[in-house]
Design a protein around this motif. Sequence first.
Motif, PDB file in Angstrom:
ATOM      1  N   GLN A  81       0.817  -1.210   0.000  1.00  0.00           N
ATOM      2  CA  GLN A  81       0.000   0.000   0.000  1.00  0.00           C
ATOM      3  C   GLN A  81       0.853   1.263   0.000  1.00  0.00           C
ATOM      4  O   GLN A  81       0.324   2.373  -0.016  1.00  0.00           O
ATOM      5  CB  GLN A  81      -0.929  -0.009   1.223  1.00  0.00           C
ATOM      6  N   CYS A  82       2.164   1.097   0.027  1.00  0.00           N
ATOM      7  CA  CYS A  82       3.067   2.238  -0.019  1.00  0.00           C
ATOM      8  C   CYS A  82       3.066   2.824  -1.437  1.00  0.00           C
ATOM      9  O   CYS A  82       3.117   2.075  -2.427  1.00  0.00           O
ATOM     10  CB  CYS A  82       4.477   1.809   0.378  1.00  0.00           C
ATOM     11  N   ILE A  83       3.008   4.128  -1.551  1.00  0.00           N
ATOM     12  CA  ILE A  83       2.855   4.805  -2.837  1.00  0.00           C
ATOM     13  C   ILE A  83       4.218   5.179  -3.423  1.00  0.00           C
ATOM     14  O   ILE A  83       5.097   5.680  -2.715  1.00  0.00           O
ATOM     15  CB  ILE A  83       1.986   6.062  -2.676  1.00  0.00           C
ATOM     16  N   LEU A  84       4.368   4.940  -4.731  1.00  0.00           N
ATOM     17  CA  LEU A  84       5.593   5.303  -5.440  1.00  0.00           C
ATOM     18  C   LEU A  84       5.438   6.682  -6.086  1.00  0.00           C
ATOM     19  O   LEU A  84       4.458   6.951  -6.782  1.00  0.00           O
ATOM     20  CB  LEU A  84       5.883   4.275  -6.537  1.00  0.00           C
ATOM     21  N   GLY A  85       6.404   7.549  -5.829  1.00  0.00           N
ATOM     22  CA  GLY A  85       6.503   8.818  -6.535  1.00  0.00           C
ATOM     23  C   GLY A  85       7.766   8.804  -7.379  1.00  0.00           C
ATOM     24  O   GLY A  85       8.708   8.065  -7.083  1.00  0.00           O
ATOM     25  N   ILE A  86       7.790   9.608  -8.427  1.00  0.00           N
ATOM     26  CA  ILE A  86       8.964   9.647  -9.313  1.00  0.00           C
ATOM     27  C   ILE A  86       9.335  11.094  -9.620  1.00  0.00           C
ATOM     28  O   ILE A  86       8.481  11.897 -10.012  1.00  0.00           O
ATOM     29  CB  ILE A  86       8.696   8.905 -10.645  1.00  0.00           C
ATOM     30  N   VAL A  87      10.609  11.411  -9.424  1.00  0.00           N
ATOM     31  CA  VAL A  87      11.176  12.663  -9.923  1.00  0.00           C
ATOM     32  C   VAL A  87      12.240  12.256 -10.940  1.00  0.00           C
ATOM     33  O   VAL A  87      13.321  11.782 -10.561  1.00  0.00           O
ATOM     34  CB  VAL A  87      11.791  13.510  -8.795  1.00  0.00           C
ATOM     35  N   PRO A  88      11.946  12.375 -12.237  1.00  0.00           N
ATOM     36  CA  PRO A  88      12.847  11.841 -13.269  1.00  0.00           C
ATOM     37  C   PRO A  88      14.043  12.751 -13.551  1.00  0.00           C
ATOM     38  O   PRO A  88      13.946  13.736 -14.267  1.00  0.00           O
ATOM     39  CB  PRO A  88      11.934  11.748 -14.498  1.00  0.00           C
TER      40      PRO A  88
END
Length: 293
Positions: A81-88
Amino acid sequence: MKKIHFIVNPIAGKGNKHIDETLLSSYFSKDHYEVRVKSTKYKGEAVVLTQESVSQGATIIVACGGDGTVNEVASVLVNSQCILGIVPIGSGNGLASHLKIPKDIEKALLLIQHEITTRIDVGSCNGTYFFSNTGFGFDAKVIRRYEGFTGRTLNSYLKACVVTFFNNKNEDSLVVTINGTKKYKDPFLIFASNSNELGYNFSLTPKASLQDGLLDVLIIPKMQKLQLVWFGVMLIFKRHLGLNGVVSYQTNKLDIIRNEGRYFESQMDGEYKTLEEIEVSIELLKDSIIVIN
């Protein structure tokens, strides 16, 4: 209060993108967020740092880097349930590009701040996760050569493609069987993709989707160099799938058996790997990770 952790690869791309707590404080106030920044020092450390963040109760973990960093962080978060964020901030940024996450750091942080999420599919190759694509043959050899260059730039990638093309020798002759039926001798390329981005805005599978429950598979048998040059030309105009001899289809599972050869050369999300297993099983795991986009 939300716990949000940032896993930063400081040498991603050109190594000139800085993400620290001073920058993040403008987007994530101390009244609502507990922010932590962790920097990697070696390949594979993002996995360890993400596992640590999960044990520390982080609800959002942001991968700041290229496809390799995203892969390491996301692999820990599959079926959680942990959310993935992305800073490319990497070079290719294939997955982020498919998700339409901007390369501008401030705009990417605003997306994370708004926290609009979706579930996407995940690929698995003999139990190792990939989020964009995996490939065997030419693209794996390109990545092997690319990783030997000092800088991970578009010019380095194009140079790796050209050098590999003109020096593409079958040091270890390979015969593979696809799904127990069709055999290929030294195939030029076997490619299974979850996304429509290879990186650097290139696409071998332009119709691939992260949410359709299917992998887009592309198989290019052994060809003469002139045929392959024509394939490259048609790839630029996104008309390569209709060429004679090129096999393209969708499936949720793909089995590859090595009848000859000592190992498979492969790449997963732009990272070179060798697989000594005789059989490779590639499958699609539907809606297996939550990502901000």
